[in-house]
Scaffold this active site. Structure first.
Site: not given
Lengths: 244, 299
Positions: B53, B70, B167
């Site tokens: 956020d 972004h 991962l």
């Protein structure tokens, strides 16, 4: 071996420093709570609670046994002006402890011929003009599983009756209806106060937690009136855009 | 190699910083490794979930376009991925795009979709980061709601990394928890319908039938059909920008997750914030673990 000892020593040292830092923060917080309770801080004097329709309170089950503290909390909340409270603890300790109140409410409703669904009766009561709902872990994931069973029965019925809806797709709205039918529906709290050692929601019903502001209040035994006022004040200043 | 990737990510994230010399960089890397070694003495989280956020607020505060915010956010994601890998975190889940975000201005949604497609294609072409951490990438959510180019790119990336055993990065887009639960119920109904059909076929052939399709749906049944099946529940959920809500993210999976809400905006989230998050987690680990064990016993 020596390296591990050094690493261990450094690790404990870092956490000791953090503990001292937390102690200092705790003392500052206590001072602020005292000032708030004494109404010496102007901005906390007139709380605006219009946005707070439903308040959720999660209590660690071990701490929930302290019924006096729970009742004190409820009394503080009703004094502040909260209208609806949803109490939750994982193991259902609050439901058991507050059962006399729930039973009395059920009897009052039946005497006054108030029509309340059986599921709602099971966990609701009134406390000083404030409606209180008690939830436990069985209302969380298990409640969703119960709703899923109802939806599956519908699904089977459609298939049995040779309905063309054999590929029925359930929507979130269908799920919400099924949850209500299974007794696990209910309002979503706008704010959730967590009383316990850690900021965790501990399985509060997922369907009712979507946009809830979650605030950690510390342990129940050291709860402070000023902390509640501060949490409500911060909530009143919040702006949510719901994803927009 | 990993250190140079991390340095590259940090430079991309803060292009206006003075480039450090090779010696300083090596010193930084050495100090970072020492701190990770000390941190690893205590319990380390296996799975961290991020609600990323603050990209738009970052852009506004820096007077740059929202789209640029972004982009910086994506760099922060790649940097965090490498830091988590360095710390031994095995699973990372990120809330990239909520179903509710479709309500945003169409121009912004379009920009986000184009950015996602661009970054997914970049990862497909330049597999530096993926190969270094042997990353398996999942996309969780209603992929049908994505435009076709984005959906196809996501599916291609998932397929090309499905065999990786390092991962696990799970990107939730477009996602929300209530939709995930409804989807799990739908899949379960379809599964049981297929089981019943097989049973009928079996019984008509005189074969013995099972009772799977007739037993009540349990929490474990629903668990199996969540997007997160096979992945441990998050140990930590970090929502940046100081916001205190989960916004319909992993509500089913976060029963005993430590919820953290650090103040920095997502593009500002850095290594030291991650270290602080893990230190906070280590302090609450005994309580969380005790609750998890108790919950397992009750099942």
């Amino acid at each position: 071996m020596m390296v591990k000892l050094i690493l261990g020593f450094l690790w404990y040292l870092i956490h000791l420093v953090i503990s001292l830092f937390n102690l200092w923060s705790h003392l500052c917080n206590n001072l602020e709570c005292y000032l708030i309770s004494s109404e010496l801080l102007p901005k906390f004097r007139n709380l605006r609670l219009e946005k707070l329709k439903y308040l959720g309170v999660v209590v660690d089950s071990r701490e929930a046994n302290n019924i006096l503290k729970v009742k004190q909390l409820l009394w503080w909340l009703s004094t502040i002006g909260v209208k609806n409270v949803i109490l939750y603890d994982v193991e259902g300790v609050l439901k058991k402890l507050l059962e006399p109140g729930i039973k009395a409410s059920r009897d009052r409703n039946s005497r006054n011929s108030i029509n309340v669904s059986a599921n709602m009766e099971a966990s609701h009561f009134s406390h000083g003009g404030m409606a209180v709902e008690c939830l436990s872990g069985s209302d969380g994931k298990e409640g969703i599983a119960k709703a899923a069973n109802l939806m599956y029965s519908d699904f089977c019925n459609c298939a049995t009756h040779g309905s063309a809806k054999s590929d029925i797709i359930f929507t979130e709205a269908d799920m919400a209806c099924a949850l209500r039918a299974a007794g696990s529906g209910g309002a979503e709290p706008d704010l959730l106060l967590v009383y316990g050692p850690v900021r965790c929601h501990l399985g509060f019903p997922a369907w009712r937690l979507r946009y809830t502001e979650i605030v950690h209040m510390g342990s129940l035994k050291s709860m402070k009136y000023g902390s509640i006022v501060k949490a409500f004040y911060r909530f009143s200043e919040k702006y949510q855009n719901y994803g927009k | 190699m990993l250190d140079s990737l991390i340095s590259q990510m940090e430079k991309e994230k803060q292009p206006d910083e003075i480039v450090t010399t090779g010696v300083l960089e090596s010193l930084q890397n050495f100090i970072r490794k020492c701190i990770v070694a000390v941190l690893s003495y205590g319990p380390m989280p296996r799975h961290i979930a991020f609600i990323m956020d603050g990209n738009r607020r970052y852009a506004k505060s820096r007077s740059i376009k929202e789209g640029a915010g972004h982009r910086v956010g994506f760099s922060a994601l790649m940097a965090s991925l490498l830091y988590c890998y360095e710390m031994g975190v095995k699973y990372i889940t990120v809330y990239a795009f909520s179903i509710d975000n479709f309500k945003r201005d169409p121009t912004e949604v379009q920009t986000l979709m184009e950015l996602m497609e661009e970054k997914i294609n970049e990862l497909l072409e330049n597999r530096n980061v993926i190969n270094k951490v042997n990353c398996k990438i999942n996309f969780w959510g209603n992929l049908d709601m994505l435009s076709e180019p984005v959906r196809l790119a996501a599916q291609k990336l998932m397929a090309s990394t499905s065999r990786n055993a390092g991962l696990v990065l799970s990107v939730c887009m477009p996602y929300n928890s209530t939709s995930e639960i409804a989807n799990a119920v739908n899949e379960l109904c379809a599964e049981r319908r297929d089981m019943m059909q097989r049973e009928h076929a079996g019984s008509s052939n005189g074969r013995a039938v099972g009772s799977g399709a007739h037993s009540d749906i349990s929490v474990a049944d629903l668990d199996r059909h969540m997007y997160t099946a096979g992945c441990p529940d998050p140990d930590i959920v970090i929502r940046t920008s100081g916001e205190t809500r989960l916004s319909n993210f992993l509500l089913w999976q976060t029963t005993f997750s430590h919820l953290q809400n650090p103040e920095p905006l997502w593009p500002e989230f850095s290594w030291r914030h991650l270290v602080w998050a893990i230190l906070q987690y280590q302090r609450v680990y005994p309580y969380i673990e005790q609750n998890r064990i108790q919950a397992k016993k009750q099942l």
